[in-house]
Design a protein around this motif. Structure first.
Motif, PDB file in Angstrom:
ATOM      1  N   LEU A 245       0.810  -1.220   0.000  1.00 53.36           N
ATOM      2  CA  LEU A 245       0.000   0.000   0.000  1.00 53.36           C
ATOM      3  C   LEU A 245       0.842   1.268   0.000  1.00 53.36           C
ATOM      4  O   LEU A 245       0.347   2.340  -0.381  1.00 53.36           O
ATOM      5  CB  LEU A 245      -0.936   0.002   1.211  1.00 53.36           C
TER       6      LEU A 245
ATOM      7  N   SER B 125      -6.410   1.415  -1.721  1.00 50.38           N
ATOM      8  CA  SER B 125      -5.209   2.150  -2.119  1.00 50.38           C
ATOM      9  C   SER B 125      -5.574   3.372  -2.959  1.00 50.38           C
ATOM     10  O   SER B 125      -5.022   4.461  -2.764  1.00 50.38           O
ATOM     11  CB  SER B 125      -4.273   1.223  -2.903  1.00 50.38           C
TER      12      SER B 125
ATOM     13  N   ASN C 214      -5.032   6.763  -0.846  1.00 49.40           N
ATOM     14  CA  ASN C 214      -3.879   7.520  -1.355  1.00 49.40           C
ATOM     15  C   ASN C 214      -4.311   8.866  -1.926  1.00 49.40           C
ATOM     16  O   ASN C 214      -3.656   9.890  -1.713  1.00 49.40           O
ATOM     17  CB  ASN C 214      -3.137   6.715  -2.421  1.00 49.40           C
TER      18      ASN C 214
END
Length: 722
Positions: A437, A698, A702
């Motif tokens: 990740l 992710s 993110n």
């Protein structure tokens, strides 16, 4: 190949044994690099002319064993068993003979014809040690050739020995594994033979041995015969309980002990000797390591090395990068002589601006790749992993996470896809997931052009410093997020870290050139295929639907009127003013067309949110495209800002002078590009290694994390007057 291939020889060995150097020395430019089908593990093969004919040489992934603990080990094993090459050249690091021979013994247990290449014998002799290669060949019953691959010594002799190996059929080596395992091993072997289970593909005793070693892939094979699988499992469980009760260990550890015992018995028979007068000589690598891996000096030197890499890259690369930019400016000016319309717009604004915007950075990237290759081949990269392990453990990561980070772009220029794949080496599922990740936070090769562009536009003359700081920011973000994840959603214990530090060696020129070209060609090829396709798609999204007649007609009429006046105006000052007015109205027409397009509408739809980070609708278009591939960010920005007919300005100059851009926007954009959603291919790789749920996490996490930091940076920068 037009000429028929007469034989296939595989190159195999431990990482850092010199296998790839030997491969490059054999095949030179006649090699191909790709990936094994369905997985991102590098596949290299090349061709060599021999007196007998054309020979195919396959460079297998570096591995320490043939037990399927990692994807690399499984790939190497499957190639040997299913492709059945005519032989294997097992490249050994002569300075670590005992450990390297562990893999050799496993090759012999499969039965494949093995030729041992004793590599780096010069380094061994420099330590005051000698190897009796003839004695080793006699005791192991294999050809042994002394090589120094980096200077091309013994390379062809090793290939000739493999081609002329006296063993024509596979003959598995049988080693005794002691009174606890030998009886059950024989019983399992007989059972496999009796049922004729996969005996045409695998040696029966080898299958039984792998079952005892708890090889999950082999155990899955036996599920095809439920009765056999049940019997094998019962026998394996019984002997495992017996070993635990009597010896406090497991069968796989007993197997490893007996293999090393077999190797030790060979080495004691006059194979390895130490000169008495040189026995106390300190190893040069140890002396260097006492400085380069020192608790305080080591990290300082590492940061200096990284900063030096960036400084050299920008100092040398600016001139050739200017040549490439000038070429595309000339090409664009040439294309402007085409009749106006969609065809010219596609070529100038879509293809040349898009692909040229990416390829313009090739000189800098090649120089950076060359420096990274030197660090890898010299052995210093492994020292970086060793030093960073101390830091990683504080943040809940494993020392083995360093390698995926570096591959992903911990030293700029990597790629997150193989970085994610490299996380397979982590045994702990929790540490592996944290690595998966956070590896995309590194400065991959696709992000580098964005940072170079913005550095040139807003921090001229400070490119090296910008790249250095953005690299440190990527590492810092990865560690902080890893700590956050390991303290919340993926809690779990840490596992110990063990890593081999290879001896220092001077990389060969041919090896560095080949490795640099392999990486550079992948970048160029991507620009000519994926980036070209996406650039054309985004150009279409920026062009259609066309501007309505009601909006376009008044502006076009004004331009036509000004052009008519310009044609008949004799006064130069007035002609210049008219020309400026025409350019202004033309720019307005293009802006209206872009804003009306599908991409423009998408960019404007999210602009009220992204404005908090300083991103206008043009930047939004490029960032959405960047989810497909980060290289597209530069090409899309180039297309979106290719609005002026003045082709004398460079791309970075157009960005620097574009409305709405300033230093705060540049810093905010660099932070966002560094940290936001991984590219699509990386997302797929994360899904394969973990799950689609974690891949989606992710993307969302993110992007949210990146946007929060970008907003903070922009708002702070604006308040500071940047």
């Amino acid at each position: 190949m037009s000429e028929p291939v007469i034989a296939t020889i595989a190159l195999a060995g431990n990482p850092n044994a010199g296998k790839t150097t030997l491969f490059n020395a054999l095949t030179g430019s006649r090699q191909h690099v790709g990936n094994y089908p369905g997985i991102t593990v590098e596949k290299k093969e090349g061709y060599v002319d021999t007196p007998a004919g054309l020979t195919r040489v396959v460079d297998l992934p570096g591995t320490y064993s043939l037990t399927a603990y990692s994807q690399e080990e499984l790939v190497a094993r499957d190639f040997l068993i299913h492709e059945r090459p005519q032989g294997v050249i097992n490249v050994l690091d002569a300075t670590s003979l005992e450990r390297n021979l562990y893999l050799t013994v496993q090759f012999l247990e499969i039965g494949i014809p093995v030729t041992v290449a004793l590599n780096m014998v010069d380094a061994l002799e420099a330590k005051g040690m000698t190897i009796d290669s003839q004695r080793l060949a006699s005791l192991m019953n294999v050809p042994v050739v002394r090589t120094v691959a980096r200077s091309d010594k013994g390379v062809r002799e090793a290939l000739d020995a493999a081609m002329n190996h006296p063993q024509k059929v596979w003959q598995p080596l049988h080693i005794s594994y002691g009174p606890d395992l030998d009886p059950v091993l024989q019983e399992m072997t007989d059972l496999i033979k009796e049922r004729n289970f996969l005996t045409q593909t695998y040696p029966p005793r080898w299958l039984a041995l792998k079952f005892l070693e708890n090889d999950l892939v082999v155990r899955q094979l036996f599920e095809a015969d439920s009765e056999l699988h049940r019997n094998m499992r019962d026998m394996a469980d019984d002997v495992a309980r017996h070993c635990e009760k009597t010896l406090k260990t497991q069968p796989e550890f007993i197997v490893a002990d007996y293999r090393y015992g077999y190797i030790s018995s060979i080495l004691r028979q006059g194979v390895l000797t130490i000169q008495p007068d040189l026995q106390g000589r300190a190893d040069l690598s140890d002396k260097i390591d006492s400085v380069l891996t020192h608790q305080l000096a080591g990290p300082t030197i590492m940061l200096c090395v990284l900063y030096g890499l960036f400084s050299v890259t920008f100092a040398i690369g600016q001139v050739p990068m200017g040549w490439v930019e000038s070429f595309f400016e000339w090409l664009s000016a040439l294309a402007m002589h085409m009749p106006g319309g969609l065809a010219r717009s596609l070529i100038v604004d879509g293809i040349i601006a898009g692909v040229g915007g990416v390829l313009g950075f090739v000189p800098l990237i090649l120089i950076m790749f060359l420096g990274i290759t030197f660090l890898e081949d010299s052995g210093y990269m492994a020292r970086m992993a060793y030093m960073l392990d101390r830091v990683f453990r504080i943040f809940g990561l494993h020392g083995s996470s360093v390698v995926p980070f570096i591959i992903s772009g911990g030293i700029p220029g990597g790629c997150a896809v193989p970085g994610v794949m490299a996380a397979r080496t982590l045994r702990s599922p929790k540490e592996k997931l944290a690595t998966l990740l956070t590896a995309p936070f590194m400065v991959c090769g696709a992000k580098v052009p964005v940072f170079i562009l913005l550095a040139a536009a807003f921090f001229p003359g400070h490119g090296a410093r910008v790249m250095f700081l953005i690299t440190l920011a990527g590492w810092a973000a990865a560690l902080v997020v890893a700590k956050l994840l390991r303290s919340s959603v993926i809690r779990g214990p840490s596992t110990p870290f063990v890593m081999e530090l290879p001896p220092y060696r001077m990389p060969t020129a041919i090896g560095m050139v080949l490795h640099t070209w392999e990486r550079g060609w992948q970048y160029i090829k991507k620009a000519g295929t994926v980036i070209l396709a996406i650039s054309i798609l985004i150009w279409a999204m920026m062009t259609f639907p066309a501007l309505s007649v009601e909006v376009a007609a008044p502006i076009e009429a004004q331009i036509e009127s000004l052009e008519t006046r310009l044609a008949s105006e004799p006064v130069e000052e007035i002609r210049l003013a008219l020309h400026n007015d025409i350019s202004e109205f033309s720019l307005r027409l293009k802006e209206e067309t872009l804003a009306n397009s599908l991409a423009g509408r998408m960019g404007r739809a999210i602009e009220p949110v992204t404005a908090w980070a300083g991103f206008d609708w043009r930047t939004n278009i490029s960032l959405v495209g960047g989810i497909a591939a980060k290289e597209v960010i530069v090409s899309t920005l180039a297309t979106a800002h290719a609005l002026s007919d003045d082709q004398t300005q460079s791309f970075s100059e157009r960005i620097a002078s574009a409305p709405g851009w300033n230093t705060s926007v540049a810093v905010s954009l660099m932070i966002f590009v560094l940290l936001y959603s991984p590219c699509f291919v990386t997302v797929v790789a994360i899904a394969r290694e973990a799950s689609w749920a974690w891949a989606a996490f992710s993307v969302v996490f993110n992007t949210s994390f990146a946007f929060a930091l970008a907003v903070a940076a922009y708002q702070l920068g604006m308040r500071m007057g940047w």
